[in-house]
Design a protein around this motif. Sequence first.
Motif, PDB file in Angstrom:
ATOM      1  N   LYS A  95      74.600  -3.102  40.208  1.00 39.99           N
ATOM      2  CA  LYS A  95      73.614  -3.055  39.299  1.00 39.99           C
ATOM      3  C   LYS A  95      72.257  -2.461  39.968  1.00 39.99           C
ATOM      4  CE  LYS A  95      70.827  -6.200  36.116  1.00 39.99           C
ATOM      5  NZ  LYS A  95      70.581  -7.623  35.698  1.00 39.99           N
ATOM      6  N   VAL A  96      71.930  -1.512  39.226  1.00 41.82           N
ATOM      7  CA  VAL A  96      70.350  -0.515  39.324  1.00 41.82           C
ATOM      8  C   VAL A  96      69.826  -0.618  38.148  1.00 41.82           C
ATOM      9  CG1 VAL A  96      71.852   0.779  41.501  1.00 41.82           C
ATOM     10  CG2 VAL A  96      71.622   1.553  38.900  1.00 41.82           C
ATOM     11  N   ASP A  97      68.417  -0.410  38.650  1.00 42.79           N
ATOM     12  CA  ASP A  97      67.399  -0.014  37.588  1.00 42.79           C
ATOM     13  C   ASP A  97      67.372   1.296  37.382  1.00 42.79           C
ATOM     14  OD1 ASP A  97      65.185  -0.488  35.904  1.00 42.79           O
ATOM     15  OD2 ASP A  97      63.792  -0.923  37.314  1.00 42.79           O
ATOM     16  N   ILE A  98      67.786   1.595  36.245  1.00 44.62           N
ATOM     17  CA  ILE A  98      67.894   3.108  36.219  1.00 44.62           C
ATOM     18  C   ILE A  98      66.631   3.798  36.163  1.00 44.62           C
ATOM     19  CG2 ILE A  98      68.928   4.915  34.734  1.00 44.62           C
ATOM     20  CD1 ILE A  98      70.948   4.084  36.106  1.00 44.62           C
ATOM     21  N   ILE A  99      66.278   4.785  36.929  1.00 42.45           N
ATOM     22  CA  ILE A  99      65.116   5.647  36.812  1.00 42.45           C
ATOM     23  C   ILE A  99      65.293   6.502  35.578  1.00 42.45           C
ATOM     24  CG2 ILE A  99      63.528   7.337  37.663  1.00 42.45           C
ATOM     25  CD1 ILE A  99      64.474   6.233  40.687  1.00 42.45           C
ATOM     26  N   PRO A 100      64.321   6.642  34.359  1.00 41.84           N
ATOM     27  CA  PRO A 100      64.634   7.170  33.375  1.00 41.84           C
ATOM     28  C   PRO A 100      64.306   8.676  33.413  1.00 41.84           C
ATOM     29  CG  PRO A 100      62.371   6.251  33.270  1.00 41.84           C
ATOM     30  CD  PRO A 100      63.089   5.833  34.383  1.00 41.84           C
ATOM     31  N   LEU A 101      64.978   9.212  34.375  1.00 40.56           N
ATOM     32  CA  LEU A 101      64.831  10.576  34.600  1.00 40.56           C
ATOM     33  C   LEU A 101      66.337  11.160  34.971  1.00 40.56           C
ATOM     34  CD1 LEU A 101      61.710  10.502  36.870  1.00 40.56           C
ATOM     35  CD2 LEU A 101      61.596  11.132  34.598  1.00 40.56           C
ATOM     36  N   GLU A 102      66.350  12.370  34.234  1.00 41.08           N
ATOM     37  CA  GLU A 102      67.541  12.993  34.827  1.00 41.08           C
ATOM     38  C   GLU A 102      67.209  14.455  35.540  1.00 41.08           C
ATOM     39  OE1 GLU A 102      69.163  14.201  30.992  1.00 41.08           O
ATOM     40  OE2 GLU A 102      70.098  12.011  30.695  1.00 41.08           O
ATOM     41  N   VAL A 103      68.062  14.613  36.667  1.00 42.82           N
ATOM     42  CA  VAL A 103      67.767  15.773  37.633  1.00 42.82           C
ATOM     43  C   VAL A 103      68.834  16.759  37.342  1.00 42.82           C
ATOM     44  CG1 VAL A 103      67.597  16.392  39.979  1.00 42.82           C
ATOM     45  CG2 VAL A 103      66.507  14.305  39.417  1.00 42.82           C
ATOM     46  N   VAL A 104      68.405  17.730  37.025  1.00 45.49           N
ATOM     47  CA  VAL A 104      69.313  18.827  36.709  1.00 45.49           C
ATOM     48  C   VAL A 104      69.099  19.979  37.941  1.00 45.49           C
ATOM     49  CG1 VAL A 104      70.247  20.754  35.242  1.00 45.49           C
ATOM     50  CG2 VAL A 104      69.651  18.436  34.279  1.00 45.49           C
ATOM     51  N   THR A 105      70.477  19.973  38.486  1.00 51.56           N
ATOM     52  CA  THR A 105      70.578  21.194  39.695  1.00 51.56           C
ATOM     53  C   THR A 105      71.416  22.374  39.177  1.00 51.56           C
ATOM     54  OG1 THR A 105      70.672  19.407  41.537  1.00 51.56           O
ATOM     55  CG2 THR A 105      71.315  21.587  41.832  1.00 51.56           C
ATOM     56  N   ARG A 106      70.701  23.553  39.217  1.00 50.68           N
ATOM     57  CA  ARG A 106      71.171  24.661  38.693  1.00 50.68           C
ATOM     58  C   ARG A 106      71.571  25.752  39.848  1.00 50.68           C
ATOM     59  NH1 ARG A 106      70.823  24.865  33.126  1.00 50.68           N
ATOM     60  NH2 ARG A 106      69.327  23.485  32.297  1.00 50.68           N
ATOM     61  N   ASN A 107      72.803  26.048  40.334  1.00 51.13           N
ATOM     62  CA  ASN A 107      73.144  27.043  41.044  1.00 51.13           C
ATOM     63  C   ASN A 107      73.330  28.299  40.667  1.00 51.13           C
ATOM     64  OD1 ASN A 107      73.150  25.057  43.457  1.00 51.13           O
ATOM     65  ND2 ASN A 107      75.307  24.087  42.332  1.00 51.13           N
ATOM     66  N   TYR A 108      73.444  28.379  39.340  1.00 51.16           N
ATOM     67  CA  TYR A 108      73.622  29.811  38.463  1.00 51.16           C
ATOM     68  C   TYR A 108      73.162  29.531  37.146  1.00 51.16           C
ATOM     69  CZ  TYR A 108      77.481  31.085  41.775  1.00 51.16           C
ATOM     70  OH  TYR A 108      78.292  31.484  43.066  1.00 51.16           O
ATOM     71  N   THR A 109      72.726  30.662  36.748  1.00 48.11           N
ATOM     72  CA  THR A 109      72.025  30.655  35.235  1.00 48.11           C
ATOM     73  C   THR A 109      73.259  30.426  34.380  1.00 48.11           C
ATOM     74  OG1 THR A 109      72.340  33.230  34.996  1.00 48.11           O
ATOM     75  CG2 THR A 109      70.396  32.299  35.957  1.00 48.11           C
ATOM     76  N   GLY A 111      73.407  28.155  29.870  1.00 49.79           N
ATOM     77  CA  GLY A 111      72.987  27.263  29.120  1.00 49.79           C
ATOM     78  C   GLY A 111      71.479  27.471  28.623  1.00 49.79           C
ATOM     79  N   HIS A 112      70.841  26.510  28.750  1.00 51.18           N
ATOM     80  CA  HIS A 112      69.086  26.423  28.068  1.00 51.18           C
ATOM     81  C   HIS A 112      68.603  27.139  29.128  1.00 51.18           C
ATOM     82  CE1 HIS A 112      69.601  23.723  24.803  1.00 51.18           C
ATOM     83  NE2 HIS A 112      70.023  22.601  25.518  1.00 51.18           N
ATOM     84  N   PHE A 113      68.877  27.257  30.501  1.00 53.12           N
ATOM     85  CA  PHE A 113      68.088  28.246  31.493  1.00 53.12           C
ATOM     86  C   PHE A 113      68.045  29.617  30.906  1.00 53.12           C
ATOM     87  CE2 PHE A 113      67.319  30.438  35.335  1.00 53.12           C
ATOM     88  CZ  PHE A 113      66.152  29.490  35.916  1.00 53.12           C
ATOM     89  N   VAL A 114      69.358  30.094  30.490  1.00 52.03           N
ATOM     90  CA  VAL A 114      69.454  31.523  30.053  1.00 52.03           C
ATOM     91  C   VAL A 114      68.658  31.822  28.767  1.00 52.03           C
ATOM     92  CG1 VAL A 114      71.030  33.233  28.955  1.00 52.03           C
ATOM     93  CG2 VAL A 114      71.777  31.794  31.237  1.00 52.03           C
ATOM     94  N   SER A 115      68.572  30.766  27.831  1.00 52.16           N
ATOM     95  CA  SER A 115      67.845  31.071  26.636  1.00 52.16           C
ATOM     96  C   SER A 115      66.155  30.810  26.663  1.00 52.16           C
ATOM     97  CB  SER A 115      68.357  30.060  25.534  1.00 52.16           C
ATOM     98  OG  SER A 115      68.228  28.917  25.795  1.00 52.16           O
TER      99      SER A 115
END
Length: 250
Positions: A95-109, A111-115
Motif C-alpha cells: 500500500k502506497v500513497d500515490i503521488i498524483p504525478l505521472e513521469v513520462v520518459t521519452r527516448n525517441y520522438t 505521440g504528443h511530443f511530435v505534434s
Amino acid sequence: MTENTVEFGGQQLTRGDLLYEGKAKQVFATNDPSIIWMHYMDQVTALNGKVKEEYSGKGELNSSISNLLFTYLSNQGLQHHWLGSISATDELVKKVDIIPLEVVTRNYTAGHFVSRFGVEPMQQLSPRVQELYYKSDELDDPFMNDSQAVSLHFASEADLKTVYGLADQVNELLVALFNKIDITLIDYKLEFGRLADGQIILADELSPDNMRLVDQKTGKSLDKDVFRQKQGDLRVGYQDVLQRLQDALK
C-alpha cells in the motif's frame, strides 16, 4: 486460494472493499492494511477512457508482463510496490500513497511530443526527455512543470529529485532489457507512491498499456498504439512481448 482469499507470506489474505477502479485495473483493500489486492481487467481504453473496448485475455497478458518486469527490477535492486502474483490476473502490492504525478520518459520522438514540437517521429532523443503530468482523468492529465507541482503541494523539490532519479534507473534497466529482445522502448509512463515511512518507490504497472514498444526488425508497434490507431488486435503484440520477456528472463 479461493476467489477472494489467498495464502501469502505465511498469512491468509482476504480481498476486501473496492478502493479504486481505473481504466484497466481494480484495486481492493485486504485484511492487512499494508497490502493491496490488484486485479487486471480485460479492458482497453484510449483518449483517457473516452474510447473503451473489452479484449478477452488482455488482463492476463498485462499482469504477466508487469510481473516479469517488476521481478527483473527487483533482481537489479530497485525498490517498488509489487509483492507477488496470486493468479493469472491478480497480484498483491504494498500500500502506497500515490503521488498524483505521472513521469513520462521519452527516448525517441513519438505521440504528443511530435505534434507539440513539429518534429519527425522516431528520432532518438539525447539526452532522454522527462516530462511531468498531473494525474487527473477529468482534466486529461495536463502537462505540469516542477514549480507548479511544488507550489500545488503535490511533491517537494526533494521528492521530484527522487522521482526523476528513480525514473532514470528504471529507464536504464528497461532499455537494456528490451534491446536484448530486439524491442525499442520509445517512451513510457511511470507512477510513484510513498510508503507509510515516507519512502518513495515505483508503483502502478509496467506493461504495453503505458509503454510504446517497437519491434526493431519490422518497425511494428507492440503496444496500445495498435488499438489507438485501429491497426488490429493489440493482444498479438502483447503476447509477442510476453514471450520474448519469458525467453530472456527464464
